[in-house]
Motif scaffolding. Structure first.
Motif, PDB file in Angstrom:
ATOM      1  N   GLN A 226      45.320   4.536  34.202  1.00  0.00           N
ATOM      2  CA  GLN A 226      43.948   4.167  33.858  1.00  0.00           C
ATOM      3  C   GLN A 226      43.388   3.259  34.948  1.00  0.00           C
ATOM      4  O   GLN A 226      44.065   2.346  35.416  1.00  0.00           O
ATOM      5  CB  GLN A 226      43.933   3.479  32.489  1.00  0.00           C
ATOM      6  N   SER A 227      42.144   3.503  35.339  1.00  0.00           N
ATOM      7  CA  SER A 227      41.597   2.836  36.523  1.00  0.00           C
ATOM      8  C   SER A 227      41.582   1.313  36.400  1.00  0.00           C
ATOM      9  O   SER A 227      41.926   0.607  37.354  1.00  0.00           O
ATOM     10  CB  SER A 227      40.183   3.356  36.814  1.00  0.00           C
ATOM     11  N   ASP A 228      41.192   0.786  35.234  1.00  0.00           N
ATOM     12  CA  ASP A 228      41.169  -0.672  35.092  1.00  0.00           C
ATOM     13  C   ASP A 228      42.577  -1.250  35.058  1.00  0.00           C
ATOM     14  O   ASP A 228      42.818  -2.358  35.550  1.00  0.00           O
ATOM     15  CB  ASP A 228      40.377  -1.088  33.852  1.00  0.00           C
ATOM     16  N   HIS A 232      43.740  -4.044  37.764  1.00  0.00           N
ATOM     17  CA  HIS A 232      44.026  -5.402  37.294  1.00  0.00           C
ATOM     18  C   HIS A 232      45.500  -5.669  37.007  1.00  0.00           C
ATOM     19  O   HIS A 232      45.880  -6.828  36.807  1.00  0.00           O
ATOM     20  CB  HIS A 232      43.211  -5.702  36.031  1.00  0.00           C
ATOM     21  N   PHE A 233      46.320  -4.622  36.972  1.00  0.00           N
ATOM     22  CA  PHE A 233      47.729  -4.856  36.637  1.00  0.00           C
ATOM     23  C   PHE A 233      48.698  -4.161  37.587  1.00  0.00           C
ATOM     24  O   PHE A 233      49.436  -4.816  38.326  1.00  0.00           O
ATOM     25  CB  PHE A 233      48.010  -4.419  35.192  1.00  0.00           C
ATOM     26  N   LEU A 234      48.702  -2.830  37.591  1.00  0.00           N
ATOM     27  CA  LEU A 234      49.729  -2.109  38.340  1.00  0.00           C
ATOM     28  C   LEU A 234      49.651  -2.365  39.841  1.00  0.00           C
ATOM     29  O   LEU A 234      50.668  -2.640  40.487  1.00  0.00           O
ATOM     30  CB  LEU A 234      49.631  -0.611  38.050  1.00  0.00           C
ATOM     31  N   ALA A 235      48.457  -2.248  40.411  1.00  0.00           N
ATOM     32  CA  ALA A 235      48.336  -2.446  41.862  1.00  0.00           C
ATOM     33  C   ALA A 235      48.767  -3.850  42.282  1.00  0.00           C
ATOM     34  O   ALA A 235      49.607  -4.001  43.178  1.00  0.00           O
ATOM     35  CB  ALA A 235      46.919  -2.133  42.326  1.00  0.00           C
ATOM     36  N   ALA A 261      36.338   4.844  29.950  1.00  0.00           N
ATOM     37  CA  ALA A 261      37.555   4.654  30.740  1.00  0.00           C
ATOM     38  C   ALA A 261      37.865   5.949  31.475  1.00  0.00           C
ATOM     39  O   ALA A 261      37.387   7.023  31.103  1.00  0.00           O
ATOM     40  CB  ALA A 261      38.725   4.254  29.845  1.00  0.00           C
ATOM     41  N   ILE A 262      38.655   5.834  32.514  1.00  0.00           N
ATOM     42  CA  ILE A 262      39.014   7.001  33.309  1.00  0.00           C
ATOM     43  C   ILE A 262      40.408   6.787  33.879  1.00  0.00           C
ATOM     44  O   ILE A 262      40.802   5.652  34.175  1.00  0.00           O
ATOM     45  CB  ILE A 262      37.981   7.229  34.441  1.00  0.00           C
TER      46      ILE A 262
END
Length: 518
Positions: A226-228, A232-235, A261-262
């Motif tokens: 999920q893009s958000d 905000h978390f994985l990256a 969401a996307i």
């Protein structure tokens, strides 16, 4: 007006609540193991509980191993808990009994807290005298502490091909493919078997991150990111762990939970091993628009667009090794459309991706890796095209192609020399018990994993890692769990569950370059 210096004093306390099953933490315990009770100083008490006798019997083998380890360890009891944390006095508050477990503003629950609730309290303290000016400013009580996920460790299983000549100039590397189950698709209706707390992204994200880091993969191809959550978390978390991230989101947002969401495909690679040379983004919608323009009938165009515009994407990265060889490698990460009624669309998307990869291969003779969730089972036309490099004219999937998007069938070929990594278990020369065990987890007809995804109705294989046979050799593969092993953690073999936070399992392969010309 008060004079002097004041501060806040904070403390955590542990409250007593009913015990819960160590296997199914959403259920209250009905059985406690007597042996665990005797070994209570070596085994956390919450691990002694089971919801029913049947549950206890089904998991006895694993449970007994815990007894054996505890007995051999011979640990003695202590006044500290299993993490060596502070344990203070017991006190009553409002008719409830509480045990003080820490005097700080932060507290990490430990094994002794499982099944209990925690309370955070604070009061104003005179920093000179240490005397509390108030008994308590207030308190916050948590929900019941649940056990930390305890999925089985999946090992890399070595395999060998004595007749293949391996390069000594290029090192080995590992690549993982994993569909994470985006939160926007993780509905309670679809996954009603999973406790709501284990389905929540706040829980799953930490479990998934822990799992990803445990694999220590050099390249990770993730789908349903999920893009958000990526931003905000994985990256940021994986960047801190030494990875460089790239991301391609789908082309249309989905309205869920009162917001849009996307999701998309994210590729991460270790920056001490690879650098990014070039990135390509594939939007199948753009290819669909070009294809539909060739149709003459306006009504047919509209219907074809409705069938083809599915927002799926692929992310292609050309990487260069940082070692002396400076070897280039092309990594494609994709998520193909999921509707089982649209096999023609799946085949068309896979063919479109392969044609794009052929163009890259023509411009530079470099090894190829293709990974992702193809939403296509072994034996499907899409799978045939990937691993056999051609689709037979009479394949059943070609019978349903209302707009002729895969015609003439002669065009359904490619020359990338791809092979499925996990089929190497079947082809390897090894006869060890661990390799033979993995062969039992392969489909006997197509030599793919028996499953990579679980649903209400059945377990399916939808995910693959493919490599170019003329350039790479798989030298080890992440072991595949059996359904019996999965059952110990996921009742009914249905994912996600508290230990496994996606409805897919991760696949990973270690590769070595073949000697040039061999």
């Amino acid at each position: 007006m008060c004079s002097g210096a004041f501060g806040l004093e904070a403390w955590f306390s542990q409250g007593r609540v009913p015990a819960y099953c160590s296997i199914h933490p959403e259920l209250e315990a009905g059985v406690q193991c007597d042996i665990c009770a005797k070994l209570k100083h070596a085994i956390p008490v919450h691990k002694s509980y089971h919801c029913t006798t049947k549950c206890f019997v089904q998991h006895w083998r694993v449970h007994k191993e815990m007894h054996d380890k505890a007995a051999s360890a011979g640990r003695n009891s202590a006044t500290e808990n299993s993490n060596g944390m502070f344990r203070g006095n017991t006190y009553s508050n409002g008719g409830e009994t509480w045990l003080e477990v820490g005097r700080s503003r932060c507290y990490t629950p430990c094994a002794d807290d499982v099944g209990l609730v925690l309370r955070y309290e604070c009061s104003i303290v005179d920093t000179h005298t240490g005397r509390a000016e108030t008994t308590s400013l207030g308190s916050i009580t948590t929900s019941r502490v649940r056990p930390a996920p305890n999925p089985p460790t999946r090992r890399m299983i070595p395999i060998s091909f004595p007749d293949m000549k391996l390069s000594h100039s290029g090192g080995r590397f590992t690549m993982l493919s994993y569909n994470l189950l985006a939160d926007l698709y993780a509905s309670a209706e679809l996954f009603d078997h999973c406790p709501s707390w284990a389905l929540a992204w706040s829980y799953r994200k930490q479990n998934l991150l822990r799992e990803l880091l445990s694999y220590k993969a050099d390249i990770m191809c993730l789908q349903e990111v999920q893009s958000d959550h990526y931003e905000h978390f994985l990256a940021p978390e994986l960047q801190r762990a030494g990875y460089t991230p790239i991301f391609k989101k789908k082309t249309t947002e989905v309205f869920t939970n009162n917001s849009y969401a996307i999701d998309g495909c994210a590729t991460f690679f270790r920056r001490d091993k690879f650098s990014l040379v070039k990135k390509y983004e594939v939007e199948f919608n753009k290819a669909a628009l070009s294809l539909v323009e060739t149709l003459q009938n306006p009504a047919q165009k509209k219907a074809a667009l409705s069938r083809l515009l599915k927002d799926n994407v692929a992310l292609i990265a050309v990487l260069e090794a940082t070692e002396a060889s400076r070897q280039l490698i092309c990594v494609a990460n994709t998520h193909i459309h999921s509707n089982p009624e649209l096999n023609d669309v799946k085949l068309w998307q896979v063919h479109t991706l392969l044609k794009g990869l052929e163009k890259i291969a023509a411009s530079a003779d470099i090894p190829m890796l293709v990974a992702g969730d193809f939403n296509s089972t072994p034996g499907s036309a899409a799978h045939h095209l990937l691993v056999n490099h051609v689709v037979e004219k009479n394949h059943p999937d070609l019978m349903n192609d209302p707009f002729g998007i895969n015609k003439p069938h002669e065009k359904l070929v490619h020359d990338l020399s791809l092979a499925s990594a996990y089929s190497a278990f079947a082809d390897a020369a090894d006869t060890s018990d661990e390799v033979e065990k993995q062969r039992q987890q392969l489909d006997p007809n197509y030599f793919e994993p028996k499953f990579s995804n679980t649903t209400r109705e059945e377990n399916l294989t939808l995910d693959y890692i493919l490599y170019t046979m003329n350039a790479l050799v798989p030298v080890s593969l992440l072991e595949l769990p059996s359904e019996a092993e999965l059952e110990q953690h996921a009742p009914g073999c249905r994912l996600p569950c508290p230990d496994f936070s996606s409805d897919h399992i991760a696949l990973m392969a270690e590769f070595q370059y073949r000697r040039h010309g061999a």
